[in-house]
Design an enzyme around this catalytic site. Structure first.
Site, mmCIF file in Angstrom:
data_model
loop_
_atom_site.group_PDB
_atom_site.id
_atom_site.type_symbol
_atom_site.label_atom_id
_atom_site.label_comp_id
_atom_site.label_asym_id
_atom_site.label_seq_id
_atom_site.Cartn_x
_atom_site.Cartn_y
_atom_site.Cartn_z
ATOM 1 N N TYR A 200 27.958 -2.536 18.453
ATOM 2 C CA TYR A 200 28.075 -1.274 19.381
ATOM 3 C C TYR A 200 28.754 -2.031 20.718
ATOM 4 O O TYR A 200 29.615 -0.878 21.349
ATOM 5 C CB TYR A 200 26.453 -1.019 19.964
ATOM 6 C CG TYR A 200 26.141 -0.382 21.162
ATOM 7 C CD1 TYR A 200 26.733 0.831 21.113
ATOM 8 C CD2 TYR A 200 26.000 -1.265 22.469
ATOM 9 C CE1 TYR A 200 26.220 1.514 22.456
ATOM 10 C CE2 TYR A 200 25.679 -0.490 23.658
ATOM 11 C CZ TYR A 200 26.203 0.823 23.583
ATOM 12 O OH TYR A 200 26.024 1.671 24.880
ATOM 13 N N SER B 71 29.091 0.203 29.358
ATOM 14 C CA SER B 71 27.968 -0.497 29.282
ATOM 15 C C SER B 71 28.351 -1.752 30.037
ATOM 16 O O SER B 71 29.174 -2.454 29.657
ATOM 17 C CB SER B 71 27.564 -0.571 28.042
ATOM 18 O OG SER B 71 26.475 -1.554 27.893
ATOM 19 N N LYS C 127 32.263 -0.203 22.722
ATOM 20 C CA LYS C 127 32.571 -0.004 24.204
ATOM 21 C C LYS C 127 33.779 -0.827 24.490
ATOM 22 O O LYS C 127 34.413 0.100 25.214
ATOM 23 C CB LYS C 127 31.288 -0.369 25.016
ATOM 24 C CG LYS C 127 30.208 0.670 24.749
ATOM 25 C CD LYS C 127 30.156 2.059 25.156
ATOM 26 C CE LYS C 127 29.253 2.824 24.718
ATOM 27 N NZ LYS C 127 29.508 4.208 24.869
HETATM 28 P P1 NAD Z 1 21.560 9.640 23.752
HETATM 29 O O1 NAD Z 1 21.485 9.100 22.532
HETATM 30 O O2 NAD Z 1 20.141 9.994 24.544
HETATM 31 O O3 NAD Z 1 22.789 10.695 24.004
HETATM 32 C C1 NAD Z 1 23.781 10.806 23.407
HETATM 33 C C2 NAD Z 1 23.863 12.178 22.894
HETATM 34 O O4 NAD Z 1 25.330 12.424 22.185
HETATM 35 C C3 NAD Z 1 22.975 12.697 22.205
HETATM 36 O O5 NAD Z 1 22.509 13.951 22.483
HETATM 37 C C4 NAD Z 1 23.593 12.976 20.862
HETATM 38 O O6 NAD Z 1 23.168 13.890 19.862
HETATM 39 C C5 NAD Z 1 24.949 13.078 21.225
HETATM 40 N N1 NAD Z 1 26.048 12.521 20.004
HETATM 41 C C6 NAD Z 1 26.074 11.511 19.444
HETATM 42 N N2 NAD Z 1 27.311 11.374 18.684
HETATM 43 C C7 NAD Z 1 27.840 12.609 18.790
HETATM 44 C C8 NAD Z 1 28.856 13.330 18.133
HETATM 45 N N3 NAD Z 1 29.663 12.394 17.251
HETATM 46 N N4 NAD Z 1 29.075 14.630 18.519
HETATM 47 C C9 NAD Z 1 28.493 15.244 19.437
HETATM 48 N N5 NAD Z 1 27.508 14.687 20.072
HETATM 49 C C10 NAD Z 1 27.082 13.542 19.615
HETATM 50 O O7 NAD Z 1 22.046 8.260 24.725
HETATM 51 P P2 NAD Z 1 22.308 7.885 26.184
HETATM 52 O O8 NAD Z 1 21.234 7.025 26.591
HETATM 53 O O9 NAD Z 1 22.158 9.299 27.056
HETATM 54 O O10 NAD Z 1 23.554 7.286 26.345
HETATM 55 C C11 NAD Z 1 24.683 8.110 26.826
HETATM 56 C C12 NAD Z 1 25.813 7.262 26.722
HETATM 57 O O11 NAD Z 1 25.777 6.119 27.649
HETATM 58 C C13 NAD Z 1 26.270 6.598 25.500
HETATM 59 O O12 NAD Z 1 27.552 6.447 25.212
HETATM 60 C C14 NAD Z 1 25.692 5.111 25.513
HETATM 61 O O13 NAD Z 1 26.343 4.279 24.674
HETATM 62 C C15 NAD Z 1 25.828 4.778 27.112
HETATM 63 N N6 NAD Z 1 24.897 3.855 27.569
HETATM 64 C C16 NAD Z 1 23.583 4.128 27.445
HETATM 65 C C17 NAD Z 1 22.752 3.013 27.897
HETATM 66 C C18 NAD Z 1 21.275 3.166 28.122
HETATM 67 O O14 NAD Z 1 20.600 2.211 28.200
HETATM 68 N N7 NAD Z 1 20.900 4.583 27.632
HETATM 69 C C19 NAD Z 1 23.275 2.186 28.732
HETATM 70 C C20 NAD Z 1 24.781 1.740 28.930
HETATM 71 C C21 NAD Z 1 25.743 2.947 28.142
HETATM 72 C C1 WQD Z 2 15.378 -5.292 28.843
HETATM 73 C C2 WQD Z 2 14.484 -6.571 28.951
HETATM 74 C C3 WQD Z 2 14.371 -7.570 26.766
HETATM 75 C C4 WQD Z 2 11.782 -4.787 24.951
HETATM 76 C C5 WQD Z 2 20.310 -2.721 26.185
HETATM 77 C C6 WQD Z 2 21.535 -3.066 25.643
HETATM 78 C C7 WQD Z 2 22.636 -2.799 26.588
HETATM 79 C C8 WQD Z 2 22.406 -1.594 27.376
HETATM 80 C C9 WQD Z 2 21.115 -1.424 27.992
HETATM 81 C C10 WQD Z 2 23.762 0.227 26.214
HETATM 82 C C11 WQD Z 2 15.198 -7.748 28.109
HETATM 83 C C12 WQD Z 2 13.019 -7.410 27.522
HETATM 84 C C13 WQD Z 2 12.516 -5.305 26.049
HETATM 85 C C14 WQD Z 2 10.357 -5.045 24.740
HETATM 86 C C15 WQD Z 2 10.902 -6.993 26.175
HETATM 87 N N1 WQD Z 2 22.426 -0.168 26.472
HETATM 88 N N2 WQD Z 2 12.078 -6.627 26.586
HETATM 89 N N3 WQD Z 2 10.285 -6.375 25.259
HETATM 90 O O1 WQD Z 2 18.648 -5.797 26.218
HETATM 91 O O2 WQD Z 2 19.052 -5.452 28.812
HETATM 92 O O3 WQD Z 2 20.191 -3.855 27.079
HETATM 93 O O4 WQD Z 2 20.167 -1.657 26.953
HETATM 94 O O5 WQD Z 2 24.993 -0.039 26.396
HETATM 95 O O6 WQD Z 2 23.828 -2.613 25.745
HETATM 96 O O7 WQD Z 2 21.516 -4.059 24.899
HETATM 97 O O8 WQD Z 2 17.530 -3.689 27.396
HETATM 98 O O9 WQD Z 2 15.610 -2.363 27.478
HETATM 99 O O10 WQD Z 2 16.248 -3.814 25.458
HETATM 100 O O11 WQD Z 2 15.676 -4.965 27.464
HETATM 101 O O12 WQD Z 2 10.369 -8.012 26.906
HETATM 102 O O13 WQD Z 2 9.569 -4.752 23.830
HETATM 103 O O14 WQD Z 2 13.307 -6.405 28.591
HETATM 104 O O15 WQD Z 2 14.044 -8.951 26.407
HETATM 105 O O16 WQD Z 2 14.989 -9.018 29.030
HETATM 106 P P1 WQD Z 2 18.891 -4.887 27.390
HETATM 107 P P2 WQD Z 2 16.144 -3.604 26.938
#
Ligand code: NAD
Ligand code: WQD
Length: 343
Positions: free
Chosen positions: A156, A131, A160
């Site tokens: 969190y 991330s 990562k």
């Molecule tokens: P999500 O929660 O939708 O998907 C994660 C999946 O993993 C779920 O289906 C959950 O049931 C499964 N899971 C969790 N722990 C498990 C375990 N111990 N064993 C088996 N299954 C398990 O999340 P997502 O948004 O699809 O994110 C996927 C990955 O990407 C994560 O590692 C997250 O940290 C990373 N990521 C997400 C975002 C985002 O904004 N969505 C941003 C950056 C990084």
């Molecule tokens: C985006 C923008 C808020 C909600 C998060 C995690 C990051 C990564 C991606 C996993 C910001 C604004 C939001 C609301 C708002 N995930 N906002 N009103 O904070 O960039 O990142 O998701 O790895 O680790 O921290 O994403 O979607 O929460 O916010 O104004 O109700 O929207 O302030 O500027 P963020 P977000």
């Protein structure tokens, strides 16, 4: 020809399910490992609507090394394991401050078990979901992969960083491993068909799920967290990437691992374009012809003012770049919300 299996941990989740579709389209056989801790088995039906068949699933907890080992053995019986994409993790920044132990245990524990099982079975190619949070509050954007990894601002974020370190240390050890550490910026949107999308459980903390639920009348108006930041319109800037573009990047990473000497490389995945919250609201209204109910409110603690990617390294090495616009992502996000509202 023998099937090329890609094991997708967390493949029932938001990004995982879209990646399963992209892998299938690219000719791979995706196999999901998930425990449904943050997803529902119904997602397999959505995937089947798009690709014409339900992907194979092993329902298990990635923290169990013996279960992971057994699952990888079963996958190897289906075809040659081209690689593993490790999405499975908990992902809510706020929740991680309430339950740090759960986050350490699940996110770091799962990655350690997976690496152990890969080592036992001689599986080498790993794509890891990292991330942009690893960069913390960067001094300037665009951010490239050489930007310093700053002390994590949440448990969190720390998980990562720790997993990246664990994978890098394993690569530097005697273990046979090749890895891509993919640093996602802000994934949004859904598959164009609206057969799969993001399933936020409970109150959505991320911008787009809250915005679409508020617009659908399921929540009160969106609060824009702060309009007094040092940006052109006073709201924070992020790099919003269509989840299908992100999904394709995983296919590119698997291909790259298959065709290159073993290495361990980090890649930023973003559009390279920073958009403010106000710009996103305006783009959503334009793309969908609907007004977003919103009001400006106070800043959210811990928010980064501005962060967007320099994704040139992924372009140069993986031959990947974003193809879908912010408007397309916001149109697909709204289409998905409308489907959820009808269900
Ligand atoms: P999500 O929660 O939708 O998907 C994660 C999946 O993993 C779920 O289906 C959950 O049931 C499964 N899971 C969790 N722990 C498990 C375990 N111990 N064993 C088996 N299954 C398990 O999340 P997502 O948004 O699809 O994110 C996927 C990955 O990407 C994560 O590692 C997250 O940290 C990373 N990521 C997400 C975002 C985002 O904004 N969505 C941003 C950056 C990084
Ligand atoms: C985006 C923008 C808020 C909600 C998060 C995690 C990051 C990564 C991606 C996993 C910001 C604004 C939001 C609301 C708002 N995930 N906002 N009103 O904070 O960039 O990142 O998701 O790895 O680790 O921290 O994403 O979607 O929460 O916010 O104004 O109700 O929207 O302030 O500027 P963020 P977000």
């Amino acid at each position: 020809m023998e099937k090329q299996v890609v094991v997708v941990t967390g493949g029932a989740g938001y990004i995982g399910s879209h990646t399963v579709v992209a892998l299938h389209l690219a000719g791979y056989t995706p196999v999901i490992i998930d425990n449904f801790s943050n997803s529902k088995p119904d997602v397999l039906k959505g995937i089947a609507e798009i690709i014409g068949e339900k992907p194979q699933l092993f329902e298990l907890d990635c923290r169990s090394k013996s279960d992971m080992q057994q699952a990888l053995e079963n996958c190897a019986a289906i075809g040659e394991i081209a690689g593993i994409i490790h999405f499975a993790a908990y992902k809510a920044v706020g929740e991680s401050t309430e339950k740090p132990l759960d986050y350490f245990e699940n996110n770091i524990g799962s990655t350690a078990s997976l690496l152990g099982a890969m080592s036992e079975l001689g599986v080498s190619n790993l794509v890891f979901s990292s991330s942009c949070t690893v960069y913390g509050q960067p001094e300037e954007s665009p951010v490239d992969e050489l930007a310093p990894i700053l002390p994590a601002e949440s448990p969190y974020g720390y998980t990562k960083q720790a997993c990246e370190r664990l994978i890098t240390d394993s690569f530097n050890s005697s273990m046979s491993l090749s890895a891509c550490l993919l640093r996602y910026f802000n994934p949004i949107g859904a598959h164009q068909s609206a057969a799969i999308g993001e399933l936020p459980i409970g109150h959505p903390n991320n911008l787009i799920p809250y915005l679409t639920q508020a617009t659908a009348g399921l929540r009160g108006p969106l609060t824009v967290f702060g309009n007094d930041y040092p940006t052109d319109d006073g709201t924070c800037i992020r790099d919003y990437i269509h989840v299908m573009d992100l999904a394709r990047a995983h296919v590119a990473a698997i291909k790259w691992l298959q065709s290159n000497e073993p290495s361990c490389e980090a890649f930023n995945l973003g559009t390279g374009q920073g958009k403010s919250v106000s710009e996103v609201i305006a783009a959503f209204e334009k793309a969908n012809g609907i007004s977003v109910p919103y009001a400006f409110g106070p800043r959210r603690a811990g928010d980064v003012v501005s962060i967007f990617a320099n994704a040139e390294k992924a372009h140069q090495n993986l031959g990947w770049k974003c193809e879908l616009s912010l408007e397309e992502a916001l149109r697909d996000a709204w289409k998905w919300q409308q489907k959820l509202s009808k269900a």
